[in-house]
Each structure stands twice: as structure tokens, then as C-alpha cells.
Design a protein around this motif. Structure first.
Motif, PDB file in Angstrom:
ATOM      1  N   TYR A 167     -27.464  -1.001 -15.166  1.00  0.00           N
ATOM      2  CA  TYR A 167     -28.886  -1.114 -15.501  1.00  0.00           C
ATOM      3  C   TYR A 167     -29.586   0.229 -15.387  1.00  0.00           C
ATOM      4  CZ  TYR A 167     -33.837  -2.162 -14.829  1.00  0.00           C
ATOM      5  OH  TYR A 167     -35.203  -2.161 -14.895  1.00  0.00           O
ATOM      6  N   TRP A 168     -29.338   0.931 -14.298  1.00  0.00           N
ATOM      7  CA  TRP A 168     -29.977   2.230 -14.100  1.00  0.00           C
ATOM      8  C   TRP A 168     -29.587   3.222 -15.192  1.00  0.00           C
ATOM      9  CZ3 TRP A 168     -28.298   2.203  -8.271  1.00  0.00           C
ATOM     10  CH2 TRP A 168     -29.157   1.352  -7.557  1.00  0.00           C
ATOM     11  N   LYS A 169     -28.321   3.168 -15.622  1.00  0.00           N
ATOM     12  CA  LYS A 169     -27.845   4.089 -16.661  1.00  0.00           C
ATOM     13  C   LYS A 169     -28.205   3.623 -18.070  1.00  0.00           C
ATOM     14  CE  LYS A 169     -23.818   5.539 -13.931  1.00  0.00           C
ATOM     15  NZ  LYS A 169     -22.330   5.480 -13.846  1.00  0.00           N
ATOM     16  N   GLY A 170     -28.650   2.373 -18.185  1.00  0.00           N
ATOM     17  CA  GLY A 170     -28.932   1.818 -19.504  1.00  0.00           C
ATOM     18  C   GLY A 170     -27.675   1.454 -20.261  1.00  0.00           C
ATOM     19  N   ASP A 171     -26.603   1.124 -19.541  1.00  0.00           N
ATOM     20  CA  ASP A 171     -25.312   0.799 -20.144  1.00  0.00           C
ATOM     21  C   ASP A 171     -25.263  -0.700 -20.472  1.00  0.00           C
ATOM     22  OD1 ASP A 171     -22.702   0.441 -20.909  1.00  0.00           O
ATOM     23  OD2 ASP A 171     -21.829   1.534 -19.223  1.00  0.00           O
ATOM     24  N   GLU A 172     -25.776  -1.064 -21.634  1.00  0.00           N
ATOM     25  CA  GLU A 172     -25.830  -2.474 -22.021  1.00  0.00           C
ATOM     26  C   GLU A 172     -24.454  -3.048 -22.306  1.00  0.00           C
ATOM     27  OE1 GLU A 172     -28.901  -3.561 -24.806  1.00  0.00           O
ATOM     28  OE2 GLU A 172     -30.013  -1.712 -24.384  1.00  0.00           O
ATOM     29  N   GLU A 173     -23.521  -2.220 -22.736  1.00  0.00           N
ATOM     30  CA  GLU A 173     -22.174  -2.706 -23.015  1.00  0.00           C
ATOM     31  C   GLU A 173     -21.504  -3.212 -21.737  1.00  0.00           C
ATOM     32  OE1 GLU A 173     -17.967  -1.171 -25.027  1.00  0.00           O
ATOM     33  OE2 GLU A 173     -19.758   0.085 -25.090  1.00  0.00           O
ATOM     34  N   VAL A 179     -30.074 -13.108 -18.739  1.00  0.00           N
ATOM     35  CA  VAL A 179     -30.240 -11.953 -17.867  1.00  0.00           C
ATOM     36  C   VAL A 179     -30.048 -10.666 -18.662  1.00  0.00           C
ATOM     37  CG1 VAL A 179     -29.423 -10.791 -15.780  1.00  0.00           C
ATOM     38  CG2 VAL A 179     -29.438 -13.285 -15.893  1.00  0.00           C
ATOM     39  N   LYS A 180     -29.061 -10.661 -19.551  1.00  0.00           N
ATOM     40  CA  LYS A 180     -28.802  -9.477 -20.374  1.00  0.00           C
ATOM     41  C   LYS A 180     -30.028  -9.144 -21.222  1.00  0.00           C
ATOM     42  CE  LYS A 180     -27.108  -6.273 -22.976  1.00  0.00           C
ATOM     43  NZ  LYS A 180     -26.194  -6.572 -24.079  1.00  0.00           N
ATOM     44  N   THR A 181     -30.676 -10.151 -21.782  1.00  0.00           N
ATOM     45  CA  THR A 181     -31.866  -9.924 -22.609  1.00  0.00           C
ATOM     46  C   THR A 181     -32.980  -9.284 -21.792  1.00  0.00           C
ATOM     47  OG1 THR A 181     -31.355 -11.787 -24.071  1.00  0.00           O
ATOM     48  CG2 THR A 181     -33.639 -11.042 -24.004  1.00  0.00           C
ATOM     49  N   ALA A 182     -33.189  -9.792 -20.581  1.00  0.00           N
ATOM     50  CA  ALA A 182     -34.234  -9.235 -19.725  1.00  0.00           C
ATOM     51  C   ALA A 182     -33.925  -7.792 -19.349  1.00  0.00           C
ATOM     52  CB  ALA A 182     -34.399 -10.096 -18.473  1.00  0.00           C
ATOM     53  N   PHE A 183     -32.675  -7.520 -19.008  1.00  0.00           N
ATOM     54  CA  PHE A 183     -32.280  -6.150 -18.697  1.00  0.00           C
ATOM     55  C   PHE A 183     -32.486  -5.243 -19.909  1.00  0.00           C
ATOM     56  CE2 PHE A 183     -29.673  -7.815 -15.098  1.00  0.00           C
ATOM     57  CZ  PHE A 183     -30.083  -6.926 -14.129  1.00  0.00           C
ATOM     58  N   ALA A 184     -32.072  -5.718 -21.078  1.00  0.00           N
ATOM     59  CA  ALA A 184     -32.171  -4.907 -22.293  1.00  0.00           C
ATOM     60  C   ALA A 184     -33.617  -4.567 -22.619  1.00  0.00           C
ATOM     61  CB  ALA A 184     -31.515  -5.647 -23.467  1.00  0.00           C
ATOM     62  N   GLU A 185     -34.513  -5.529 -22.424  1.00  0.00           N
ATOM     63  CA  GLU A 185     -35.931  -5.280 -22.684  1.00  0.00           C
ATOM     64  C   GLU A 185     -36.488  -4.224 -21.735  1.00  0.00           C
ATOM     65  OE1 GLU A 185     -37.692  -9.108 -22.361  1.00  0.00           O
ATOM     66  OE2 GLU A 185     -37.070  -9.759 -24.367  1.00  0.00           O
ATOM     67  N   ILE A 217     -34.726  -1.883 -20.215  1.00  0.00           N
ATOM     68  CA  ILE A 217     -34.102  -0.610 -20.571  1.00  0.00           C
ATOM     69  C   ILE A 217     -34.809   0.009 -21.772  1.00  0.00           C
ATOM     70  CG2 ILE A 217     -32.001   0.449 -21.501  1.00  0.00           C
ATOM     71  CD1 ILE A 217     -30.424  -1.572 -19.758  1.00  0.00           C
ATOM     72  N   ALA A 218     -35.135  -0.834 -22.768  1.00  0.00           N
ATOM     73  CA  ALA A 218     -35.826  -0.350 -23.965  1.00  0.00           C
ATOM     74  C   ALA A 218     -37.207   0.197 -23.615  1.00  0.00           C
ATOM     75  CB  ALA A 218     -35.944  -1.477 -24.983  1.00  0.00           C
ATOM     76  N   ALA A 219     -37.916  -0.505 -22.729  1.00  0.00           N
ATOM     77  CA  ALA A 219     -39.250  -0.053 -22.320  1.00  0.00           C
ATOM     78  C   ALA A 219     -39.162   1.276 -21.585  1.00  0.00           C
ATOM     79  CB  ALA A 219     -39.906  -1.110 -21.434  1.00  0.00           C
ATOM     80  N   ARG A 220     -38.131   1.434 -20.792  1.00  0.00           N
ATOM     81  CA  ARG A 220     -37.931   2.677 -20.055  1.00  0.00           C
ATOM     82  C   ARG A 220     -37.663   3.838 -21.011  1.00  0.00           C
ATOM     83  NH1 ARG A 220     -33.677   1.251 -16.363  1.00  0.00           N
ATOM     84  NH2 ARG A 220     -32.110   2.342 -17.580  1.00  0.00           N
ATOM     85  N   HIS A 221     -36.819   3.587 -21.999  1.00  0.00           N
ATOM     86  CA  HIS A 221     -36.530   4.621 -22.990  1.00  0.00           C
ATOM     87  C   HIS A 221     -37.775   4.981 -23.791  1.00  0.00           C
ATOM     88  CE1 HIS A 221     -31.941   3.588 -23.066  1.00  0.00           C
ATOM     89  NE2 HIS A 221     -32.312   4.240 -21.984  1.00  0.00           N
ATOM     90  N   GLU A 222     -38.556   3.970 -24.123  1.00  0.00           N
ATOM     91  CA  GLU A 222     -39.786   4.188 -24.887  1.00  0.00           C
ATOM     92  C   GLU A 222     -40.748   5.092 -24.113  1.00  0.00           C
ATOM     93  OE1 GLU A 222     -42.450   3.882 -28.074  1.00  0.00           O
ATOM     94  OE2 GLU A 222     -40.350   3.250 -27.921  1.00  0.00           O
ATOM     95  N   ALA A 223     -40.776   4.916 -22.800  1.00  0.00           N
ATOM     96  CA  ALA A 223     -41.657   5.730 -21.961  1.00  0.00           C
ATOM     97  C   ALA A 223     -41.069   7.108 -21.684  1.00  0.00           C
ATOM     98  CB  ALA A 223     -41.926   5.012 -20.638  1.00  0.00           C
ATOM     99  N   GLY A 224     -39.807   7.300 -22.078  1.00  0.00           N
ATOM    100  CA  GLY A 224     -39.163   8.582 -21.840  1.00  0.00           C
ATOM    101  C   GLY A 224     -38.741   8.788 -20.391  1.00  0.00           C
ATOM    102  N   HIS A 225     -38.570   7.693 -19.670  1.00  0.00           N
ATOM    103  CA  HIS A 225     -38.200   7.780 -18.262  1.00  0.00           C
ATOM    104  C   HIS A 225     -36.693   7.655 -18.060  1.00  0.00           C
ATOM    105  CE1 HIS A 225     -42.478   6.444 -16.803  1.00  0.00           C
ATOM    106  NE2 HIS A 225     -42.450   7.659 -17.311  1.00  0.00           N
ATOM    107  N   VAL A 226     -36.209   8.341 -17.047  1.00  0.00           N
ATOM    108  CA  VAL A 226     -34.794   8.283 -16.680  1.00  0.00           C
ATOM    109  C   VAL A 226     -34.700   7.975 -15.195  1.00  0.00           C
ATOM    110  CG1 VAL A 226     -32.636   9.570 -16.477  1.00  0.00           C
ATOM    111  CG2 VAL A 226     -34.126   9.951 -18.445  1.00  0.00           C
ATOM    112  N   LEU A 227     -33.851   6.984 -14.843  1.00  0.00           N
ATOM    113  CA  LEU A 227     -33.662   6.619 -13.441  1.00  0.00           C
ATOM    114  C   LEU A 227     -32.481   7.391 -12.859  1.00  0.00           C
ATOM    115  CD1 LEU A 227     -34.090   2.733 -13.467  1.00  0.00           C
ATOM    116  CD2 LEU A 227     -35.837   4.488 -13.113  1.00  0.00           C
TER     117      LEU A 227
END
Length: 214
Positions: free
Chosen positions: A101-107, A117-123, A125-135
Motif C-alpha cells: 500500500y505504501w509503495k502503491g503496488d496494486e499488483e 479492500v483492493k478497490t479502497a486501497f486503489a482509490e 493510492i490514486a488520490a495520493r498520486h494525484e496530490a503528488g505525495h510519496v509515503l
């Protein structure tokens, strides 16, 4: 054809890894893992209880009392089920899922969690990428993992595990500036995760079906 063979090899490797993590002998909206600095404080690592070949009294030092009846049902249905190894596997899965989750590794998440759960995680992750944030989070240690509940509904077994862990976390923006958190200070966290599996099925893997915070 070569590409298909490679995919098959990769799928086989991941399936084998999952079997080792949460295999037969290991045991709507979802609440997503929050950055460590937002977590509530927690408070000993339980010892695993022995496996059972037939219904018997279950030691209670690593499980909540309300989980005992459900665990007996699971052991009755599958005598090879080992509670101690399940808890160990659940801890490994906890680490793998958080890191994915932290790495954004959806695979990687595909093999570890159910669809909702996968859908919630993916959403998230997408919001984080949209904001340009990295964990840049790190699971420092799991201080305790306790089976809080266990149920059998029809052929599906569900086991809820409470994880008390120390997590170091920092969020950076697109330029690498720290938005929040610190990697030098670990924050204590409470997570309550539920894993499920169809009893007596050919698939030995337990998957995460729900997440919450204690």
C-alpha cells in the motif's frame, strides 16, 4: 506464447509465497491504514497455541475469549489448522500489505486482499498520486498480534487479528519536501484486520476482507 509462459511463472511464484504466508497451516468502504503520525497510541507479543487434531480446550494466552468458539469450529472443520502458525502468517501478511500500500503496488495487493479492500486501497493510492505525495513509511516492529474474534458462516471462516505495531512514517511532496511525519520517531498503532477463507477448499490462502482501527 513466451509472454504467457512468463506470466504463468510469475503467478506461480506469488501463489507459492502466499501459501507460505497464510497457507493451510498458518492460518463497501474500508478503513485504510493512516499515516503513523495520525494513529492512536496502543499498548506483548502472545505466544502461539498448539494445533488441534480434534476439538479440545484451546489455550487462551494469545486469543481473546470470544474467539475461542469460532476457532474450535475451524479446527473441527480442518484439523490441520494451526492457530500459532496462522498468527505468524498474519503478521507476515500485515507487513506485506502495508508495504504494498505504501509503495502503491496494486499488483501485490491483488494476491493479498479481496476485491472490496483492493478497490479502497486503489482509490487511496490514486488520490495520493494525484496530490503528488510519496509515503516513506517503515514498519519498525509488531509488538503484539492477537486473535480478537473468529467466526464460521456457512463454509466461510473469518478470523480477526488485532495488531499493535510501531510505524515510522513520512510523507513527501513531488519536490521531495516533507509534508508530515518523521522517520526518526516511531508511532504506536492499533489495527484490527479480518482475514477470510472458504473451509475445505482447494485454495489454502487467507485473504484480507476488512480493515479497521482499534
Amino acid at each position: 506464447m513466451f509472454y504467457v509462459v512468463i506470466l504463468a511463472m510469475v503467478a506461480g511464484f506469488v501463489a507459492l509465497r502466499l501459501y507460505m504466508v497464510l497457507g493451510k497451516r498458518t492460518g463497501h468502504e474500508q478503513a485504510l491504514p493512516k499515516p503513523a503520525e495520525e494513529r492512536a497510541p496502543i499498548t506483548t507479543l502472545p505466544r502461539p497455541i498448539e494445533s488441534a487434531v480434534e476439538p479440545r480446550e484451546i489455550a487462551t494466552r494469545n486469543i481473546d475469549s470470544k474467539a475461542e468458539a469460532g476457532l474450535r469450529q475451524i479446527v473441527t472443520a480442518e484439523p490441520s489448522f494451526d492457530v500459532g502458525q496462522f498468527v505468524e502468517g498474519a503478521q507476515s501478511a500485515y507487513r506485506m500489505i502495508l508495504e504494498a500500500y505504501w509503495k502503491g503496488d496494486e499488483e501485490a495487493l491483488d494476491w493479498l486482499v479481496e476485491a472490496d479492500v483492493k478497490t479502497a486501497f486503489a482509490e487511496a493510492i490514486a488520490a495520493r498520486h494525484e496530490a503528488g505525495h510519496v509515503l516513506e513509511n517503515r514498519l519498525v516492529s509488531i509488538e503484539r498480534a492477537v486473535i480478537a474474534d473468529a467466526q464460521v458462516e456457512g463454509k466461510q471462516a473469518r478470523i480477526t487479528v488485532r495488531f499493535d505495531a510501531d510505524i515510522a512514517a513520512v510523507t513527501r511532496d513531488a519536490e521531495g519536501n516533507v509534508v508530515s511525519g518523521s522517520m526518526s520517531d516511531a508511532v504506536e498503532t492499533h489495527d484490527v484486520w479480518t482475514f477470510a477463507r472458504t473451509l475445505k477448499s482447494n485454495d489454502p490462502n487467507w485473504k484480507l476482507i476488512d480493515t479497521d482501527e482499534a
